[in-house]
Design a protein around this motif. Structure first.
Motif, mmCIF file in Angstrom:
data_model
loop_
_atom_site.group_PDB
_atom_site.id
_atom_site.type_symbol
_atom_site.label_atom_id
_atom_site.label_comp_id
_atom_site.label_asym_id
_atom_site.label_seq_id
_atom_site.Cartn_x
_atom_site.Cartn_y
_atom_site.Cartn_z
ATOM 1 N N CYS A 39 -36.188 16.554 -24.484
ATOM 2 C CA CYS A 39 -34.834 16.021 -24.354
ATOM 3 C C CYS A 39 -34.754 15.060 -23.169
ATOM 4 C CB CYS A 39 -33.839 17.169 -24.178
ATOM 5 S SG CYS A 39 -32.114 16.604 -24.151
ATOM 6 N N ALA A 40 -33.988 13.990 -23.335
ATOM 7 C CA ALA A 40 -33.837 12.987 -22.277
ATOM 8 C C ALA A 40 -33.094 13.544 -21.074
ATOM 9 C CB ALA A 40 -33.083 11.775 -22.825
ATOM 10 N N HIS A 41 -32.388 14.638 -21.292
ATOM 11 C CA HIS A 41 -31.528 15.179 -20.249
ATOM 12 C C HIS A 41 -32.313 16.047 -19.269
ATOM 13 C CE1 HIS A 41 -28.401 18.486 -19.281
ATOM 14 N NE2 HIS A 41 -28.233 17.512 -18.407
ATOM 15 N N ARG A 42 -32.872 17.134 -19.776
ATOM 16 C CA ARG A 42 -33.564 18.071 -18.881
ATOM 17 C C ARG A 42 -34.957 18.435 -19.377
ATOM 18 N NH1 ARG A 42 -31.335 19.295 -13.665
ATOM 19 N NH2 ARG A 42 -30.253 17.296 -13.741
ATOM 20 N N PHE A 43 -35.429 17.715 -20.393
ATOM 21 C CA PHE A 43 -36.824 17.842 -20.835
ATOM 22 C C PHE A 43 -37.128 19.112 -21.624
ATOM 23 C CE2 PHE A 43 -36.818 15.757 -16.539
ATOM 24 C CZ PHE A 43 -36.659 14.487 -17.049
ATOM 25 N N TYR A 52 -30.601 23.838 -25.325
ATOM 26 C CA TYR A 52 -30.266 24.161 -23.944
ATOM 27 C C TYR A 52 -28.849 23.694 -23.593
ATOM 28 C CZ TYR A 52 -31.491 25.195 -19.036
ATOM 29 O OH TYR A 52 -31.553 25.716 -17.760
ATOM 30 N N HIS A 53 -28.539 22.405 -23.882
ATOM 31 C CA HIS A 53 -27.212 21.899 -23.520
ATOM 32 C C HIS A 53 -26.493 21.198 -24.662
ATOM 33 C CE1 HIS A 53 -29.375 22.152 -19.602
ATOM 34 N NE2 HIS A 53 -28.259 22.751 -19.257
ATOM 35 N N ASN A 112 -22.916 14.164 -27.535
ATOM 36 C CA ASN A 112 -23.016 14.608 -26.148
ATOM 37 C C ASN A 112 -21.753 15.388 -25.837
ATOM 38 O OD1 ASN A 112 -23.102 15.058 -23.447
ATOM 39 N ND2 ASN A 112 -23.069 12.896 -22.830
ATOM 40 N N HIS A 117 -20.806 16.614 -23.325
ATOM 41 C CA HIS A 117 -20.494 16.604 -21.898
ATOM 42 C C HIS A 117 -20.101 15.232 -21.383
ATOM 43 C CE1 HIS A 117 -22.369 20.494 -22.244
ATOM 44 N NE2 HIS A 117 -23.466 19.928 -22.692
ATOM 45 N N LEU A 145 -35.556 24.697 -11.468
ATOM 46 C CA LEU A 145 -35.082 24.712 -12.858
ATOM 47 C C LEU A 145 -34.196 25.929 -13.085
ATOM 48 C CD1 LEU A 145 -38.298 23.694 -14.857
ATOM 49 C CD2 LEU A 145 -36.369 22.244 -14.191
ATOM 50 N N ASP A 158 -30.835 25.193 -11.364
ATOM 51 C CA ASP A 158 -30.119 24.249 -12.244
ATOM 52 C C ASP A 158 -29.392 25.004 -13.360
ATOM 53 O OD1 ASP A 158 -31.361 22.179 -10.842
ATOM 54 O OD2 ASP A 158 -32.702 21.603 -12.474
ATOM 55 N N ASP A 202 -25.214 24.892 -13.888
ATOM 56 C CA ASP A 202 -24.607 24.243 -15.053
ATOM 57 C C ASP A 202 -24.436 25.287 -16.144
ATOM 58 O OD1 ASP A 202 -23.821 22.868 -17.227
ATOM 59 O OD2 ASP A 202 -25.744 21.845 -17.543
ATOM 60 N N TRP A 252 -37.951 14.267 -10.682
ATOM 61 C CA TRP A 252 -37.210 13.000 -10.679
ATOM 62 C C TRP A 252 -38.034 11.857 -11.256
ATOM 63 C CZ3 TRP A 252 -32.390 13.824 -10.567
ATOM 64 C CH2 TRP A 252 -31.827 14.824 -9.766
ATOM 65 N N PRO A 279 -34.649 12.023 -15.440
ATOM 66 C CA PRO A 279 -33.685 12.750 -16.268
ATOM 67 C C PRO A 279 -32.371 11.978 -16.342
ATOM 68 C CG PRO A 279 -33.834 13.743 -14.086
ATOM 69 C CD PRO A 279 -34.942 12.727 -14.171
ATOM 70 N N LEU A 299 -28.650 11.812 -16.085
ATOM 71 C CA LEU A 299 -27.696 12.681 -15.396
ATOM 72 C C LEU A 299 -26.354 12.653 -16.108
ATOM 73 C CD1 LEU A 299 -28.580 11.947 -11.677
ATOM 74 C CD2 LEU A 299 -29.326 13.823 -13.160
ATOM 75 N N LEU A 300 -25.891 13.832 -16.487
ATOM 76 C CA LEU A 300 -24.585 13.960 -17.127
ATOM 77 C C LEU A 300 -23.608 14.567 -16.122
ATOM 78 C CD1 LEU A 300 -25.762 15.462 -20.539
ATOM 79 C CD2 LEU A 300 -25.556 13.056 -19.882
ATOM 80 N N LYS A 301 -22.361 14.597 -16.522
ATOM 81 C CA LYS A 301 -21.325 15.194 -15.678
ATOM 82 C C LYS A 301 -21.699 16.632 -15.306
ATOM 83 C CE LYS A 301 -17.754 16.333 -17.903
ATOM 84 N NZ LYS A 301 -16.628 16.297 -18.849
ATOM 85 N N ILE A 302 -22.262 17.348 -16.263
ATOM 86 C CA ILE A 302 -22.602 18.757 -16.019
ATOM 87 C C ILE A 302 -23.712 18.934 -14.990
ATOM 88 C CG2 ILE A 302 -21.835 19.694 -18.232
ATOM 89 C CD1 ILE A 302 -24.685 19.327 -19.302
ATOM 90 N N ASP A 303 -24.399 17.846 -14.661
ATOM 91 C CA ASP A 303 -25.501 17.952 -13.707
ATOM 92 C C ASP A 303 -25.060 17.676 -12.278
ATOM 93 O OD1 ASP A 303 -27.349 18.356 -15.831
ATOM 94 O OD2 ASP A 303 -27.237 16.210 -16.243
ATOM 95 N N SER A 325 -25.890 20.638 -9.826
ATOM 96 C CA SER A 325 -27.322 20.884 -9.629
ATOM 97 C C SER A 325 -27.980 19.701 -8.930
ATOM 98 C CB SER A 325 -28.007 21.193 -10.963
ATOM 99 O OG SER A 325 -28.025 20.063 -11.800
ATOM 100 N N THR A 326 -27.479 18.513 -9.179
ATOM 101 C CA THR A 326 -28.037 17.346 -8.495
ATOM 102 C C THR A 326 -27.707 17.396 -7.004
ATOM 103 O OG1 THR A 326 -27.869 16.049 -10.511
ATOM 104 C CG2 THR A 326 -28.066 14.820 -8.451
#
Lengths: 341, 341, 341
Positions: free
Chosen positions: B50-54, B71-72, B85, B87, C150, C153, C157, C309, C313, C315-319, C322-323
């Motif tokens: 996944c591009a988001h968290r792999f 996962y999300h 998406n 989110h 992980l 994270d 989220d 990094w 990845p 990054l979405l609002k939900i991250d 964790s970011t």
């Protein structure tokens, strides 16, 4: 690759591991080897990797003194010469490296270094094995995931028995009188426990005596061939040759972190006492498999890939013999590298 | 990372491995891939990360032609575009690499290189599979811990059957007349065993004939797609198309030392004979799983991480075809690297 | 070796893991540690590798407030001083590194960095554990083959519950109102799901209410100590302290790719309801062991040894939380390295 002593005889196994027509594959000092017999019984040792496609010959079959690759049928005989190529002429490249191999003391010995220096006289003298009737020998093999020098350290410092083997062999060596010395190419360390309370595994041989005199001696030879001699008598009684037992502990490096641990116990008393043999087998199983092996493997895990000396072990009196042995071996390996330049 | 041929169709599996609503995760040339279907049945192949968290998308679920991360919850459709998406907005970075994918010959083919060059016409012609009724096909998958080129070597030199499969397929190829040649982008090798004693697995089809004529032909295409054709007839009788069987042996690299071995046997005789199919399944299980796989894995273990040629294999006549194939593949990989600079 | 935050309190386990006379070996930030108690109960933390031959002391025995190596009998007491050497004088080199260790909140905390900075006041305030009677605590330990960040994270989220735990905890967080902020050295993220359909695991506490208001809050502290607070009430009813439950999620790095995941759930309602405790244990077993752990380990497998990094990845609002946490931790680790130069 780790540096190993190359000009040395290594135990590849016990002679009985290679019956007529059989084969044995074993990696020693990271070199894969295969062992098999000629029709007359003489052993051959070859690199265990076919010259053609690198299949292990030990996955093949033995016939008429040659070993035939199980993949494409090429046969190799003594000295590694190709004796059969079903697919064309036997070109000169079809040759495997062979290794000097000798059977002595019921053991297969292989020489990994310069063949011209493979003098059988350099094989450690373990004639106590030959002098012992087979029924009074207990031979064993315990592959262990630890460096072979950790295993020889273990035998060169028998004080460990007091802590690691309290229910069988331990209790006397920490307080015993101990000396160590270099004798020629060997390191000798001995312990004398006078008027001691005998460890549990010794009581059987002492006919109920509550106190004993126990002599222990370890002789180390490079790379890591150790003979452990013990004699126990009721305290104050004279010691005779009949009281002695000798056990080979031969630590053969497979890789830098794995060892072929071969042992062979012999004794001069209760020679025909199968019940006693059974008792000893049980004691060895507990001491070696249940106690030594796990500790040695945990020790290796803590050391990891670090050089032993780089971790700066604190040297105690009990480490004198093992330190001598490590230094002597280290010097011989260094000398070999210098010579071969 | 090992160099692989990128501009090539690789078998990802058999079409039946991805039913409607299903998914298949498989690593090819070290690239994790996931396969799933649109509502109309068309396949999609995306990178399985996944591009988001792999997280691997193959651990998610398929719905309406998209795959949703377990996962999300992000959903990705054909071409790797994000279709859901939960989110926030679907930003342009939310995109997965997609791969050209084609189903042909009951096989899923994926193209790992430049998509503009993903010409379906480059898929090997395995129409013998389509021409065979399903009940006369025996498809299998055998993951093997060896480099894929060792597996194609194995088929390009069928003399190995005489030594590795003596009880089923072997006995004729070492002495058969064999030729090999390059034909376009293929390497072809054939064997003709005239008036031979048929190997055990062939006897069933020969109606008790004691002697047979057996034609065998292997066609290799890069990277390692091989078709093995066989025809066996009682000695002296004419060969017809009905005597032929063709088996795909497709060696797909997972990593440098692990291979997806896909095979699919087809035949033109005894098409509806389920007992014969059962017999063949048993013969394959013995030959492939019990004999080839262990030998190939031991061979790989001996080679380790060394480059095959650096070990200087002795080349025999039987290696002519596999050497041609290795060189042709090596050249194509080298050409690709040159082009891509 | 990965960089870890050294000047920090890490959970080594729960206090009950080290009973009087017991010992606990655990690797934290790649450092092997052993924990045991003095006769008065006070804990000692030493490096779990004997100064003599590097055997793990955790394979030895504890007696009178010292730990005795199982290999050669050396004893080490509090502060790592040697208290017993059966083989000679206690030389100054016979000393093990000791680590500040504190028990608080039913947890063993160890400090790996500069001992002068090991201020117990820096231990995260988890007094909710102490305020909860033992029968209303559910403590657990789940070793997980994934990097500890992980795992943090995952808690920072909680939208993931909607996809990974749909049958127990999920269904409300993606659509809940969520905010996050830095408060001192903590990162706080909260969710409010008003008038929502309660997730299955919440229904038990809601007395059959079909709609609920659910508050969730996570407080993160470096390195990866998280407290997850939840309160659920029937929609529109007032929330009281009695509705709250707090769960510790403490992610302790063992190595770069393995984590000690400690958790401890506490609650202020149904305190004596063993049936409810049993229900929660089952829900945790499903959510953590069957769902989180496999996903986290697959995620780690896809990431491999790459820097997180470097994989870019999305990054979405939900991250956001964790970011923030990753950056705050990264900054503290970088600061430590700068200071220590």
């Amino acid at each position: 690759m780790t540096d190993y002593l190359m000009n040395a005889w290594y135990q590849a196994g016990f002679t009985e591991e290679v019956p007529a027509g059989g084969k044995l594959g074993r990696i020693i000092c990271e070199i894969p080897l295969v062992f098999f017999r000629r029709p007359g019984g003489q052993l051959t040792a070859l690199v265990d990797r076919c010259a053609h496609r690198f299949a292990p010959l030990s996955a093949g079959r033995v016939d008429g003194g040659a070993i035939f690759c199980g993949y494409h049928g090429l046969g190799f005989g003594a000295e590694g010469t190709c004796v059969h190529n079903p697919h064309g002429p036997i070109v000169s490249a079809l040759r495997l490296r062979s290794f000097p191999v000798v059977e002595r003391h019921a053991i297969i010995w292989v020489w990994l270094g310069d063949p011209d220096r493979a003098e059988p006289a350099l094989i450690p003298d373990l004639s106590y094995i030959d002098e012992t009737p087979p029924q009074a020998r207990i031979a064993g093999y315990m592959p262990t995931a630890a460096n072979y020098q950790l295993l020889s350290d273990n035998i060169l410092d028998l004080s460990h028995a007091d802590y690691l083997h309290p229910d069988t062999l331990g209790g006397i060596n920490t307080t015993a009188k101990s000396t160590n010395r270099r004798e020629g190419d060997t390191i000798v360390v001995d312990w004398l426990a006078e008027n001691c309370e005998p460890p549990p595994a010794f009581r059987v041989t002492l006919n109920g005596a509550q106190r004993a005199d126990i002599w222990t001696e370890v002789v180390w030879q490079a790379p890591a061939v150790l003979t452990l001699g013990v004699a126990a008598v009721p305290a104050g009684q004279p010691r005779t040759a009949q009281d002695e037992s000798y056990t080979l502990h031969n630590m053969v490096p497979e890789t830098a972190t794995t060892t072929h641990y071969f042992y062979c116990s012999t004794r001069r008393f209760r020679v025909d006492d199968e019940g006693f043999s059974q008792f000893l087998r049980g004691a060895f199983a507990q001491a070696f498999t249940q106690e030594d092996k796990p500790m040695l493997e945990k020790q290796q895990a803590r050391i990891g890939t670090a050089d032993f000396w780089s971790l700066e072990p604190v040297l105690l009196k009990i480490d004198a013999a093992s330190t001598r042995a490590r230094r002597l071996l280290g010097q011989r390996i260094a000398d070999e590298k210098t010579e071969s330049r």
